[in-house]
Structure formats: C-alpha cells, structure tokens
Scaffold this motif. Structure first.
Motif, short mmCIF file in Angstrom:
data_model
loop_
_atom_site.label_atom_id
_atom_site.label_comp_id
_atom_site.label_asym_id
_atom_site.label_seq_id
_atom_site.Cartn_x
_atom_site.Cartn_y
_atom_site.Cartn_z
N GLY A 1 -63.30 -45.18 -3.46
CA GLY A 1 -64.54 -45.57 -4.15
C GLY A 1 -64.64 -47.06 -4.44
N ALA B 1 -77.88 -46.02 -6.64
CA ALA B 1 -77.36 -44.78 -7.22
C ALA B 1 -76.15 -45.07 -8.13
N LYS B 2 -75.40 -46.13 -7.81
CA LYS B 2 -74.18 -46.48 -8.58
C LYS B 2 -74.45 -47.48 -9.69
N ARG B 3 -75.41 -48.36 -9.48
CA ARG B 3 -75.66 -49.46 -10.41
C ARG B 3 -77.13 -49.46 -10.84
N GLN B 4 -77.42 -48.66 -11.86
CA GLN B 4 -78.81 -48.56 -12.33
C GLN B 4 -79.29 -49.87 -12.96
N GLN C 1 -77.76 -46.63 -1.77
CA GLN C 1 -76.40 -46.29 -2.23
C GLN C 1 -76.04 -47.10 -3.47
N VAL C 2 -76.32 -48.41 -3.45
CA VAL C 2 -75.99 -49.27 -4.59
C VAL C 2 -76.82 -48.86 -5.81
N GLN D 1 -66.75 -53.67 -4.01
CA GLN D 1 -67.12 -53.63 -5.42
C GLN D 1 -66.36 -54.66 -6.26
N LEU E 1 -69.42 -50.62 -2.90
CA LEU E 1 -70.73 -50.33 -3.50
C LEU E 1 -71.61 -49.59 -2.50
N GLU E 2 -71.46 -49.93 -1.25
CA GLU E 2 -72.21 -49.27 -0.18
C GLU E 2 -71.49 -49.55 1.12
#
Length: 186
Positions: free
Chosen positions: A68, A112-115, A109-110, A85, A71-72
């Motif tokens: 993980g 979804a991880k970094r609102q 993708q980013v 990341q 970030l994408e």
C-alpha cells in the motif's frame, strides 16, 4: 510549519495538462513541487533517477503495491507507473504544495485515498478542439487517434467527481484560473 496541499490536475489525454502545469510552475508564490512518478521501465538516455522518474524493478514495484505504498498506479505498455506515497508525504510535510498531473484513472485512485486533495479537471473548449489537438501532434495512426478520442469522451464524464473544472481554451488563462483556485484553498 504548515503542511502543504495535495493538488490533482487531471483531464483527458490531449487537453494540455503538461503545458498548463509548466505555466503554473512559473508562479513561485504557489510553492509547488512536482510529484515524480515511479516506473519499471528502463531509463531513456538523459533521464535522471529521482528527477525524471524513480526507476525500480518489477519486484520492487509489486512489493510497493502489496504494501500500500503507492497513491495510485497503472500498467501501461507492459510497464508499471505510479505515485510513491512516502515521497509525496515528505514534500507535503516540508510545506510544499504537491501537484500530481495524472490521468483520470490514477486521479480517481488518489481521490479515494486522500479526500483532502484539491481536485481540478481540465477540459477542452470542445471535443472538436480536443480532436484537433490530438491530430495536431501527428504522432499516431488513425486507429490510435480514434481510441484516444473514445477514451477522452468517457473521461469527460468523470468531471463531476472533481471539485473544480477549468476549461483550457488558452494556456495562460487556464493556468491563471488554477493558480487562483490553489490560492483560495491554501
């Protein structure tokens, strides 16, 4: 020190993301840092490790996916490409505003991880203008041009996922609008 802002600049192929990014970087008041991508492809002549890309083996890249640490990422023409990341976080912690200039698939993708990311979608004045730009490159066969246009039409449908939509009718004007958006969000 105040943590920097993560900025996603995305849009369909041929819209001028790279050109607008270069114009944005002329404005030093934005305190921008460009996120360097990681790839499994071999370095081309004159490409420098840690400047153009972070070059890694397929095994290293796949370990980063499993852990993980990206970030994408995407696989393109047999090679992996992605955004590390830890590198982005290091720049943000240094107070830099990190600009990711990425394709729609990676941007989603980013997001979804970094609102907390500032998301900007660059659109062409029209699909006809986009077609003119893609054809103007004169680098691709007709089948590839048609494929790019079909993909661009699909990608345009994702613009509602972004906080801001900016039309690239003129590079300087588009960059000025984006600079204003960045300053409003600092």
């Amino acid at each position: 020190m105040k943590r920097g802002l993560l900025i996603i600049l995305s849009g369909p192929s041929g819209v001028g993301k790279g050109t607008v990014r270069k114009e944005l970087f002329k404005d030093e008041s934005l305190n921008l840092a460009y996120s360097i991508s990681m790839t499994t492809r071999t370095a081309r002549p004159k490409e420098i490790e840690g400047v153009d890309y972070f070059f890694v083996s397929v095994d290293e890249f796949e370990d980063k996916i499993k852990n993980g640490e990206l970030l994408e990422y995407a696989k393109f023409v047999g090679n992996y490409y992605g955004t590390p990341q830890a590198y982005v976080d290091k720049l943000l912690d240094e107070g830099k505003n990190v600009l990711l200039e990425i394709e729609v698939q990676g941007a989603l993708q980013v997001m979804a991880k970094r609102q907390d990311a500032l998301t900007i979608f660059l659109v062409p004045p029209s699909l006809n203008e986009l077609e003119k730009r893609i054809r103007g490159r004169r680098t691709e066969e007709e089948s590839v041009v048609q494929e790019r246009l079909a993909k661009a039409t699909k990608e345009m449908a994702t613009q509602d996922e972004y906080k801001y939509v900016v039309c690239n009718d003129n590079v300087k004007s588009a960059a000025d609008k984006i600079a204003h958006i960045i300053k409003e969000n600092l």
